[in-house]
Design a protein around this motif. Structure first.
Motif, PDB file in Angstrom:
ATOM      1  N   GLU A   6       0.833  -1.205   0.000  1.00 21.62           N
ATOM      2  CA  GLU A   6       0.000   0.000   0.000  1.00 21.62           C
ATOM      3  C   GLU A   6       0.870   1.258   0.000  1.00 21.62           C
ATOM      4  O   GLU A   6       0.596   2.226  -0.719  1.00 21.62           O
ATOM      5  CB  GLU A   6      -0.900  -0.039   1.232  1.00 21.62           C
ATOM      6  N   LEU A   7       1.924   1.247   0.787  1.00 17.74           N
ATOM      7  CA  LEU A   7       2.803   2.408   0.881  1.00 17.74           C
ATOM      8  C   LEU A   7       3.678   2.576  -0.355  1.00 17.74           C
ATOM      9  O   LEU A   7       3.956   3.695  -0.777  1.00 17.74           O
ATOM     10  CB  LEU A   7       3.670   2.318   2.135  1.00 17.74           C
ATOM     11  N   GLU A   8       4.116   1.470  -0.930  1.00 22.77           N
ATOM     12  CA  GLU A   8       4.980   1.553  -2.118  1.00 22.77           C
ATOM     13  C   GLU A   8       4.251   2.161  -3.311  1.00 22.77           C
ATOM     14  O   GLU A   8       4.882   2.721  -4.210  1.00 22.77           O
ATOM     15  CB  GLU A   8       5.535   0.174  -2.467  1.00 22.77           C
ATOM     16  N   LEU A   9       2.935   2.088  -3.327  1.00 26.26           N
ATOM     17  CA  LEU A   9       2.146   2.669  -4.422  1.00 26.26           C
ATOM     18  C   LEU A   9       2.031   4.191  -4.307  1.00 26.26           C
ATOM     19  O   LEU A   9       1.685   4.861  -5.276  1.00 26.26           O
ATOM     20  CB  LEU A   9       0.744   2.057  -4.454  1.00 26.26           C
ATOM     21  N   LYS A  10       2.356   4.734  -3.154  1.00 23.17           N
ATOM     22  CA  LYS A  10       2.244   6.180  -2.945  1.00 23.17           C
ATOM     23  C   LYS A  10       3.489   6.905  -3.465  1.00 23.17           C
ATOM     24  O   LYS A  10       4.577   6.351  -3.506  1.00 23.17           O
ATOM     25  CB  LYS A  10       2.051   6.487  -1.460  1.00 23.17           C
ATOM     26  N   SER A  11       3.298   8.159  -3.830  1.00 24.61           N
ATOM     27  CA  SER A  11       4.424   8.983  -4.293  1.00 24.61           C
ATOM     28  C   SER A  11       5.275   9.406  -3.100  1.00 24.61           C
ATOM     29  O   SER A  11       4.837   9.335  -1.947  1.00 24.61           O
ATOM     30  CB  SER A  11       3.904  10.230  -5.011  1.00 24.61           C
ATOM     31  N   ALA A  14       3.466  12.089  -1.194  1.00 26.88           N
ATOM     32  CA  ALA A  14       2.363  11.567  -0.375  1.00 26.88           C
ATOM     33  C   ALA A  14       2.896  10.888   0.876  1.00 26.88           C
ATOM     34  O   ALA A  14       2.333  11.056   1.973  1.00 26.88           O
ATOM     35  CB  ALA A  14       1.515  10.595  -1.185  1.00 26.88           C
ATOM     36  N   LEU A  15       3.986  10.161   0.744  1.00 24.69           N
ATOM     37  CA  LEU A  15       4.592   9.510   1.908  1.00 24.69           C
ATOM     38  C   LEU A  15       5.144  10.548   2.888  1.00 24.69           C
ATOM     39  O   LEU A  15       4.975  10.433   4.101  1.00 24.69           O
ATOM     40  CB  LEU A  15       5.713   8.566   1.461  1.00 24.69           C
ATOM     41  N   ASP A  17       4.120  13.645   3.221  1.00 25.60           N
ATOM     42  CA  ASP A  17       2.975  14.294   3.865  1.00 25.60           C
ATOM     43  C   ASP A  17       2.365  13.416   4.961  1.00 25.60           C
ATOM     44  O   ASP A  17       1.976  13.918   6.018  1.00 25.60           O
ATOM     45  CB  ASP A  17       1.909  14.664   2.830  1.00 25.60           C
ATOM     46  N   LEU A  18       2.267  12.119   4.696  1.00 25.78           N
ATOM     47  CA  LEU A  18       1.743  11.197   5.712  1.00 25.78           C
ATOM     48  C   LEU A  18       2.610  11.243   6.966  1.00 25.78           C
ATOM     49  O   LEU A  18       2.103  11.354   8.085  1.00 25.78           O
ATOM     50  CB  LEU A  18       1.732   9.759   5.180  1.00 25.78           C
ATOM     51  N   LYS A  34      11.911   7.063  -0.901  1.00 22.46           N
ATOM     52  CA  LYS A  34      10.614   6.566  -0.446  1.00 22.46           C
ATOM     53  C   LYS A  34      10.766   5.559   0.688  1.00 22.46           C
ATOM     54  O   LYS A  34       9.979   5.544   1.631  1.00 22.46           O
ATOM     55  CB  LYS A  34       9.856   5.908  -1.614  1.00 22.46           C
TER      56      LYS A  34
END
Length: 127
Positions: A6-11, A14-15, A17-18, A34
């Motif tokens: 799920e996390l690897e799919l994020k930019s 986005a990571l 910011d999370l 990342k």
């Protein structure tokens, strides 16, 4: 919490910011990668639980401190029937004219303090 997939799919943004904005945690390693943010997001729950077990950060108060809260709650007493009635109308949004409103607001503030102390002690008893 999160899965690695799920996390690897994020930019990277986005990571970042999370981690930084939403959860307030730092990247583990190089913040330009990342994997640094993914590792932080995957490990923070484990680290937080370990800290609880080590009594680090947020921790339970000592028995004497809980007893002091109980004594404070007891010292506050209980509302009279008239005060209870005024609290009910206050919770309905009705306000007295000044200067009586000052007493109404003080009573309501005391009620709220007593309610929160009571709730806090109930929660502490569950821990």
């Amino acid at each position: 919490m999160f899965t690695r997939t799920e996390l690897e799919l994020k930019s990277l943004r986005a990571l970042r910011d999370l981690c930084l904005i939403q959860y307030g945690i730092q990247a583990i390693g190089n913040p330009a990668e990342k994997a640094s943010y993914i590792n932080a997001l995957l490990t923070f729950p484990v680290i937080a639980c370990k800290q609880v077990l080590e009594n680090k950060g947020l921790k339970s108060p000592m028995l004497s401190q809980v007893q002091a809260l109980e004594a404070t709650l007891e010292a506050m007493g209980t509302p009279t029937p008239e005060q209870s009635a005024l609290l009910k109308v206050t919770m309905e949004g009705k306000k007295l004219e000044y200067p009586a409103r000052y007493s109404q607001e003080k009573l309501f503030g005391l009620y709220r303090v007593k309610w929160h102390l009571d709730t806090a002690l109930e929660i502490l008893a569950m821990l």
